[in-house]
Design an enzyme around this catalytic site. Structure first.
Site, PDB file in Angstrom:
ATOM      1  N   HIS A   6      18.926  -3.430   9.999  1.00  0.00           N
ATOM      2  CA  HIS A   6      20.356  -3.268  10.477  1.00  0.00           C
ATOM      3  C   HIS A   6      20.876  -1.537  10.686  1.00  0.00           C
ATOM      4  CE1 HIS A   6      20.755  -7.152   8.215  1.00  0.00           C
ATOM      5  NE2 HIS A   6      21.529  -6.598   7.584  1.00  0.00           N
ATOM      6  N   SER A  29      17.789 -12.234  10.388  1.00  0.00           N
ATOM      7  CA  SER A  29      17.004 -12.279   8.634  1.00  0.00           C
ATOM      8  C   SER A  29      18.092 -12.071   8.195  1.00  0.00           C
ATOM      9  CB  SER A  29      15.450 -11.465   8.493  1.00  0.00           C
ATOM     10  OG  SER A  29      16.321 -10.302   8.799  1.00  0.00           O
ATOM     11  N   SER A  51      12.149 -27.830  -3.774  1.00  0.00           N
ATOM     12  CA  SER A  51      10.882 -27.782  -3.261  1.00  0.00           C
ATOM     13  C   SER A  51       9.738 -27.617  -5.300  1.00  0.00           C
ATOM     14  CB  SER A  51      10.413 -26.361  -3.245  1.00  0.00           C
ATOM     15  OG  SER A  51      11.521 -25.891  -2.295  1.00  0.00           O
ATOM     16  N   SER A  87      13.653 -16.440   2.930  1.00  0.00           N
ATOM     17  CA  SER A  87      13.202 -15.200   3.317  1.00  0.00           C
ATOM     18  C   SER A  87      13.001 -13.759   2.177  1.00  0.00           C
ATOM     19  CB  SER A  87      14.664 -14.860   4.246  1.00  0.00           C
ATOM     20  OG  SER A  87      14.405 -13.727   4.827  1.00  0.00           O
ATOM     21  N   VAL A  88      13.661 -13.728   1.485  1.00  0.00           N
ATOM     22  CA  VAL A  88      12.927 -12.421   0.615  1.00  0.00           C
ATOM     23  C   VAL A  88      12.649 -13.143  -0.115  1.00  0.00           C
ATOM     24  CG1 VAL A  88      14.798 -10.913  -1.379  1.00  0.00           C
ATOM     25  CG2 VAL A  88      16.239 -11.753   0.360  1.00  0.00           C
ATOM     26  N   CYS A 112      21.877  -4.725   1.432  1.00  0.00           N
ATOM     27  CA  CYS A 112      21.229  -4.464   2.446  1.00  0.00           C
ATOM     28  C   CYS A 112      21.350  -3.653   3.290  1.00  0.00           C
ATOM     29  CB  CYS A 112      20.627  -6.113   3.339  1.00  0.00           C
ATOM     30  SG  CYS A 112      21.429  -6.379   4.016  1.00  0.00           S
ATOM     31  N   GLN A 136      23.782  -6.152  12.498  1.00  0.00           N
ATOM     32  CA  GLN A 136      23.054  -6.817  11.635  1.00  0.00           C
ATOM     33  C   GLN A 136      21.954  -7.685  11.823  1.00  0.00           C
ATOM     34  OE1 GLN A 136      26.315  -5.729   8.191  1.00  0.00           O
ATOM     35  NE2 GLN A 136      24.988  -7.380   7.667  1.00  0.00           N
ATOM     36  N   ARG A 158      26.105  -7.717  -9.681  1.00  0.00           N
ATOM     37  CA  ARG A 158      26.253  -6.700  -8.857  1.00  0.00           C
ATOM     38  C   ARG A 158      27.138  -5.207 -10.176  1.00  0.00           C
ATOM     39  NH1 ARG A 158      25.381  -7.403  -2.685  1.00  0.00           N
ATOM     40  NH2 ARG A 158      22.705  -7.495  -2.892  1.00  0.00           N
TER      41      ARG A 158
HETATM   42  P1  NAP Z   1      17.681 -18.033   1.797  1.00  0.00           P
HETATM   43  O1  NAP Z   1      16.494 -17.560   3.068  1.00  0.00           O
HETATM   44  O2  NAP Z   1      18.267 -19.105   1.989  1.00  0.00           O
HETATM   45  O3  NAP Z   1      16.662 -18.189   0.449  1.00  0.00           O
HETATM   46  C1  NAP Z   1      17.491 -19.335  -0.641  1.00  0.00           C
HETATM   47  C2  NAP Z   1      16.467 -18.869  -2.148  1.00  0.00           C
HETATM   48  O4  NAP Z   1      17.170 -19.753  -3.009  1.00  0.00           O
HETATM   49  C3  NAP Z   1      15.881 -20.085  -1.595  1.00  0.00           C
HETATM   50  O5  NAP Z   1      14.188 -19.924  -2.240  1.00  0.00           O
HETATM   51  C4  NAP Z   1      15.971 -21.933  -2.259  1.00  0.00           C
HETATM   52  O6  NAP Z   1      15.009 -22.411  -2.434  1.00  0.00           O
HETATM   53  C5  NAP Z   1      16.369 -20.822  -3.144  1.00  0.00           C
HETATM   54  N1  NAP Z   1      17.498 -22.153  -3.898  1.00  0.00           N
HETATM   55  C6  NAP Z   1      18.389 -21.990  -3.239  1.00  0.00           C
HETATM   56  N2  NAP Z   1      19.877 -23.244  -4.092  1.00  0.00           N
HETATM   57  C7  NAP Z   1      18.568 -22.857  -5.831  1.00  0.00           C
HETATM   58  C8  NAP Z   1      18.865 -23.835  -6.372  1.00  0.00           C
HETATM   59  N3  NAP Z   1      20.103 -24.695  -6.940  1.00  0.00           N
HETATM   60  N4  NAP Z   1      17.945 -23.964  -7.264  1.00  0.00           N
HETATM   61  C9  NAP Z   1      17.192 -22.745  -7.108  1.00  0.00           C
HETATM   62  N5  NAP Z   1      17.020 -21.975  -6.435  1.00  0.00           N
HETATM   63  C10 NAP Z   1      17.983 -22.106  -5.492  1.00  0.00           C
HETATM   64  O7  NAP Z   1      18.240 -16.319   1.362  1.00  0.00           O
HETATM   65  P2  NAP Z   1      17.399 -15.259   1.365  1.00  0.00           P
HETATM   66  O8  NAP Z   1      18.367 -14.615   2.721  1.00  0.00           O
HETATM   67  O9  NAP Z   1      16.404 -14.597   0.856  1.00  0.00           O
HETATM   68  O10 NAP Z   1      18.777 -14.503   0.355  1.00  0.00           O
HETATM   69  C11 NAP Z   1      18.366 -14.282  -1.103  1.00  0.00           C
HETATM   70  C12 NAP Z   1      19.462 -13.628  -1.979  1.00  0.00           C
HETATM   71  O11 NAP Z   1      18.341 -12.310  -1.405  1.00  0.00           O
HETATM   72  C13 NAP Z   1      20.775 -13.822  -1.522  1.00  0.00           C
HETATM   73  O12 NAP Z   1      21.176 -13.827  -2.594  1.00  0.00           O
HETATM   74  C14 NAP Z   1      20.976 -13.053  -0.629  1.00  0.00           C
HETATM   75  O13 NAP Z   1      22.276 -12.467  -0.580  1.00  0.00           O
HETATM   76  C15 NAP Z   1      20.234 -11.315  -1.154  1.00  0.00           C
HETATM   77  N6  NAP Z   1      19.762 -10.751  -0.530  1.00  0.00           N
HETATM   78  C16 NAP Z   1      19.703 -11.115   1.481  1.00  0.00           C
HETATM   79  C17 NAP Z   1      19.056  -9.645   2.044  1.00  0.00           C
HETATM   80  C18 NAP Z   1      17.989 -10.142   3.846  1.00  0.00           C
HETATM   81  O14 NAP Z   1      18.555  -9.603   4.159  1.00  0.00           O
HETATM   82  N7  NAP Z   1      17.855 -11.757   3.966  1.00  0.00           N
HETATM   83  C19 NAP Z   1      18.856  -8.990   2.190  1.00  0.00           C
HETATM   84  C20 NAP Z   1      19.385  -8.409   0.518  1.00  0.00           C
HETATM   85  C21 NAP Z   1      20.382  -9.888   0.094  1.00  0.00           C
HETATM   86  P3  NAP Z   1      14.654 -23.544  -1.743  1.00  0.00           P
HETATM   87  O15 NAP Z   1      14.272 -23.633  -0.625  1.00  0.00           O
HETATM   88  O16 NAP Z   1      13.539 -25.124  -2.754  1.00  0.00           O
HETATM   89  O17 NAP Z   1      16.192 -23.944  -0.813  1.00  0.00           O
END
Ligand code: NAP
Length: 347
Positions: free
Chosen positions: A239, A176, A42, A16-17, A146, A173, A111
């Site tokens: 949020h 997403s 992937s 998502s990010v 976030c 919140q 962090r």
């Molecule tokens: P997400 O949609 O679950 O995406 C996670 C990503 O990590 C995917 O690209 C996934 O790739 C990759 N990944 C998972 N396991 C892996 C591995 N073993 N080796 C390499 N890549 C791997 O999560 P998200 O919401 O985008 O969040 C990403 C980060 O940002 C998290 O740490 C989250 O806490 C933080 N964050 C999120 C938000 C938000 O609003 N969503 C806000 C602030 C911070 P595959 O598709 O190949 O599995």
């Protein structure tokens, strides 16, 4: 590739990010995305086949046809944005920094490392100096949680002008924030879930580092009492947070609105490409801000505030809204990278 631009890679590009990074960087004036990386499942696939694109703008062809790489420190780009899942981000980001890459991360893992800035460019740009103390050949800078980002932006002028003793915050919140595919629809439609794992602790501790003072290459944490309650609600993006504050000096509603409206900081002075013109937007209409209407204000990079009034228990209370995957994640991280370039840390 435009050779004038700095080549960058996205770790966790399929999430998502990660998708938000691509959307925001597709026409960036300083950075050019040249590599995408994600998990084993992937790697080796075309990006368009490895991801389920959920952004509202079409997936640019230049990304759709890229082959996804593994998250290993053998990429050509030396600057990497990380949208990695926290279960793997710690080790992967360390490996990249040790190999000489600059990692700007959304994950929680680094962090609270003593030498890693936890950065909101409008709030604590001076903390970037911690990079000089890092043991890595490259470096790591982190973006806060976030919900913390929206809150800290709203608190910054109050902290500077009046001092802050205590904060109570209750969040609503967006889904997403749980990543992709996130929560099952049967759990969240028609529902509020009054628990988000780890979120309250992040909101109660991260602002203490962010508002901390950089002294002799160490951050002296700020002394603010914060209590947070975090809820997941059936909103797509954005949020909302109901905040109560106890200030150190007496002030008025009018004075607070004035300092919010006048607030500008380093990104605005440096005219960074992703900097909102006004990092804080105050609404006088009682029913605002609302996520559906205001989350994209200032291209999703501002904190919207409304309903400031006196509080019989604390001093004041108000409502804030901030876009969780733009200001709270990819957009905030890109702003950090722009600050690093403007300050000469990356080129
Ligand atoms: P997400 O949609 O679950 O995406 C996670 C990503 O990590 C995917 O690209 C996934 O790739 C990759 N990944 C998972 N396991 C892996 C591995 N073993 N080796 C390499 N890549 C791997 O999560 P998200 O919401 O985008 O969040 C990403 C980060 O940002 C998290 O740490 C989250 O806490 C933080 N964050 C999120 C938000 C938000 O609003 N969503 C806000 C602030 C911070 P595959 O598709 O190949 O599995």
């Amino acid at each position: 590739m435009n050779t004038q631009k700095i080549p960058v890679a996205i770790l966790g590009a399929t999430g998502s990010v990660g998708q938000r990074f691509l959307e925001l960087l597709s026409n960036h004036p300083w950075f050019e995305v040249v590599e995408l990386a994600a998990s084993e499942k992937s790697a080796g696939k075309k990006y368009s086949e490895a991801t389920n694109w959920i952004m509202q703008t079409p997936l640019p062809d230049k990304f759709a046809n890229m082959i996804v790489k593994r998250c290993e420190p053998n990429l050509n780009a030396r600057i990497v944005f990380s949208g990695l899942d926290a279960s793997v981000a710690g080790e992967i980001e360390t490996a990249f920094a040790e190999a000489g890459y600059y990692v700007i991360s959304n994950a929680r893992n680094h962090r609270f490392d003593e030498d890693v800035p936890l950065m909101i460019p409008e709030v604590n740009s001076d903390h970037l100096d911690l990079l000089k103390t890092q043991k890595y050949k490259g470096g790591i800078v982190t973006n806060p949680n976030c919900s913390t980002i929206g809150l800290a932006l709203a608190l910054k002028p109050l902290y500077d002008y009046f001092g802050i003793e205590a904060v109570n915050v209750v969040t609503m919140q967006a889904v997403s924030g749980a990543g992709y595919p996130g929560l099952p629809s049967l759990d969240i439609i028609d529902n509020v879930i009054p628990f988000i794992s780890g979120e309250e602790k992040k909101m109660e501790t991260e602002p203490l580092k962010i508002f901390g003072k950089l002294d002799s290459n160490k951050i002296e944490f700020a002394d603010i009492k914060i209590s947070a309650q975090c809820n997941r609600v059936g909103v797509l993006d954005g949020h909302t947070e109901c905040v109560q504050v106890k200030l150190k000096t007496k002030t008025t509603v009018e004075e607070i609105i004035k300092v919010w409206k006048e607030f500008k900081s380093v990104p605005q002075e440096l005219k960074l490409p992703s900097a909102p013109q006004n990092p804080i937007i105050y609404f006088s209409e009682e029913k605002y801000p609302q996520p559906k209407i205001h989350r994209n204000i200032e291209k999703g990079m501002a904190t919207s505030i409304g309903r400031l009034r006196e509080c019989p228990i604390f001093d004041f209370k108000f409502v804030i809204l901030s876009h969780n995957t733009i200001r709270g994640a990819a957009g905030g991280t890109i702003l950090i990278a722009e600050l690093m370039k403007a300050k000469g840390y990356i080129q």
